[in-house]
Design an enzyme around this catalytic site. Sequence first.
Site, PDB file in Angstrom:
ATOM      1  N   ASP A  24       9.581  -7.051   3.365  1.00 66.12           N
ATOM      2  CA  ASP A  24       8.682  -7.606   2.356  1.00 66.12           C
ATOM      3  C   ASP A  24       9.455  -8.245   1.210  1.00 66.12           C
ATOM      4  O   ASP A  24      10.532  -7.785   0.828  1.00 66.12           O
ATOM      5  CB  ASP A  24       7.789  -6.489   1.811  1.00 66.12           C
ATOM      6  CG  ASP A  24       6.643  -7.024   0.976  1.00 66.12           C
ATOM      7  OD1 ASP A  24       6.256  -8.197   1.180  1.00 66.12           O
ATOM      8  OD2 ASP A  24       6.126  -6.283   0.128  1.00 66.12           O
ATOM      9  N   GLY A  25       8.878  -9.309   0.652  1.00 69.83           N
ATOM     10  CA  GLY A  25       9.428  -9.920  -0.552  1.00 69.83           C
ATOM     11  C   GLY A  25      10.184 -11.207  -0.317  1.00 69.83           C
ATOM     12  O   GLY A  25      10.754 -11.771  -1.259  1.00 69.83           O
ATOM     13  N   THR A  70      -1.053  -9.398  11.980  1.00 67.03           N
ATOM     14  CA  THR A  70      -2.302 -10.068  12.342  1.00 67.03           C
ATOM     15  C   THR A  70      -2.973 -10.685  11.123  1.00 67.03           C
ATOM     16  O   THR A  70      -3.795 -11.588  11.251  1.00 67.03           O
ATOM     17  CB  THR A  70      -3.264  -9.064  13.014  1.00 67.03           C
ATOM     18  OG1 THR A  70      -3.357  -7.874  12.205  1.00 67.03           O
ATOM     19  CG2 THR A  70      -2.781  -8.684  14.402  1.00 67.03           C
ATOM     20  N   GLU A  71      -2.622 -10.199   9.925  1.00 65.47           N
ATOM     21  CA  GLU A  71      -3.186 -10.751   8.687  1.00 65.47           C
ATOM     22  C   GLU A  71      -2.406 -11.969   8.182  1.00 65.47           C
ATOM     23  O   GLU A  71      -2.912 -12.729   7.346  1.00 65.47           O
ATOM     24  CB  GLU A  71      -3.211  -9.684   7.593  1.00 65.47           C
ATOM     25  CG  GLU A  71      -4.258  -8.594   7.787  1.00 65.47           C
ATOM     26  CD  GLU A  71      -3.909  -7.629   8.903  1.00 65.47           C
ATOM     27  OE1 GLU A  71      -2.719  -7.253   9.022  1.00 65.47           O
ATOM     28  OE2 GLU A  71      -4.814  -7.261   9.668  1.00 65.47           O
ATOM     29  N   ASN A  72      -1.194 -12.165   8.676  1.00 66.85           N
ATOM     30  CA  ASN A  72      -0.380 -13.295   8.210  1.00 66.85           C
ATOM     31  C   ASN A  72      -0.952 -14.650   8.611  1.00 66.85           C
ATOM     32  O   ASN A  72      -0.560 -15.687   8.058  1.00 66.85           O
ATOM     33  CB  ASN A  72       1.057 -13.183   8.731  1.00 66.85           C
ATOM     34  CG  ASN A  72       1.874 -12.128   8.013  1.00 66.85           C
ATOM     35  OD1 ASN A  72       2.874 -11.631   8.538  1.00 66.85           O
ATOM     36  ND2 ASN A  72       1.463 -11.744   6.805  1.00 66.85           N
ATOM     37  N   ARG A 198       2.466   0.374  -0.205  1.00 63.94           N
ATOM     38  CA  ARG A 198       1.351   0.478   0.745  1.00 63.94           C
ATOM     39  C   ARG A 198       1.898   0.252   2.153  1.00 63.94           C
ATOM     40  O   ARG A 198       2.993  -0.277   2.336  1.00 63.94           O
ATOM     41  CB  ARG A 198       0.264  -0.552   0.421  1.00 63.94           C
ATOM     42  CG  ARG A 198       0.748  -1.990   0.364  1.00 63.94           C
ATOM     43  CD  ARG A 198      -0.391  -2.954   0.065  1.00 63.94           C
ATOM     44  NE  ARG A 198       0.082  -4.319  -0.056  1.00 63.94           N
ATOM     45  CZ  ARG A 198       0.490  -4.878  -1.197  1.00 63.94           C
ATOM     46  NH1 ARG A 198       0.459  -4.171  -2.328  1.00 63.94           N
ATOM     47  NH2 ARG A 198       0.909  -6.125  -1.225  1.00 63.94           N
ATOM     48  N   THR A 199       1.112   0.645   3.138  1.00 63.79           N
ATOM     49  CA  THR A 199       1.556   0.516   4.528  1.00 63.79           C
ATOM     50  C   THR A 199       1.270  -0.859   5.109  1.00 63.79           C
ATOM     51  O   THR A 199       1.898  -1.262   6.094  1.00 63.79           O
ATOM     52  CB  THR A 199       0.875   1.563   5.420  1.00 63.79           C
ATOM     53  OG1 THR A 199      -0.537   1.336   5.415  1.00 63.79           O
ATOM     54  CG2 THR A 199       1.177   2.974   4.918  1.00 63.79           C
TER      55      THR A 199
END
Length: 245
Positions: A24-25, A70-72, A198-199
């Site tokens: 992340d980031g 799947t959200e990307n 968060r996960t």
Amino acid sequence: MTEELTPPNIPVEFRPRHIALVMDGNGRWAEQRGLKRTEGHKRGEAVLLDMVAACQALDIPYLSAYAFSTENWRRSADEVRFLMGFNRDVLTRQKMWLHERGVKVRWVGRRPRLWRSVLRELESAEELTKNNTSMTLFMCVNYGGRAEIIDGVREIVRKAQRGEIRPDDITEKNFHTFLDEPTMPDVDLFLRPSGEKRTSNFLLWQSAYAEMVYQNKLFPDYTPQDLFDAVEEYAKRDRRFGGTK
């Protein structure tokens, strides 16, 4: 890529067997430097390879990397196109490096919407490395924890309708056989750089008793020492799994 590493001296019984890594980031790292978000993802390629080397230095047999969720798909079309092509090209460039280090590559995720060229490279890397035993790298591409569980439930329902399984036959111990990668062990250390806590829908079933370690460093700046620090933190945790000691 880091080749010479000096890992901390942690007894094997206090080391995690499976690390789940949320990379992340990358976008924020690039934006902070006035660069395109894609430049952060490019920087992340070498960092992921460093994490593989760090896990090998500690004899950690399993690493799961959250490469595309799947959200990307909700991101801008340009970023989605870049990430799809980038995931493909990383495997093209690095699968031989992974193979030479004895790393087995396994893909975890959904087929629908995934580019055929990405799928071909994932399958090629799996085939090339299938007999390797040094460690396993699970590349989670087009993956979502809820999607994985729903897909598993759908398969159970289909089998039940065909009379191949009874509802009472499903237990916590065998439910994992209906998930994307039945050979994946439970996560011991859930590791997330970037400061977020968060996960993000990553390995929900497998992380039920994972130790969460959040570090305030964007992934492109992440180093093997940061992973070593996280493992040392893990080693201090009192893992009771709902019981007492």
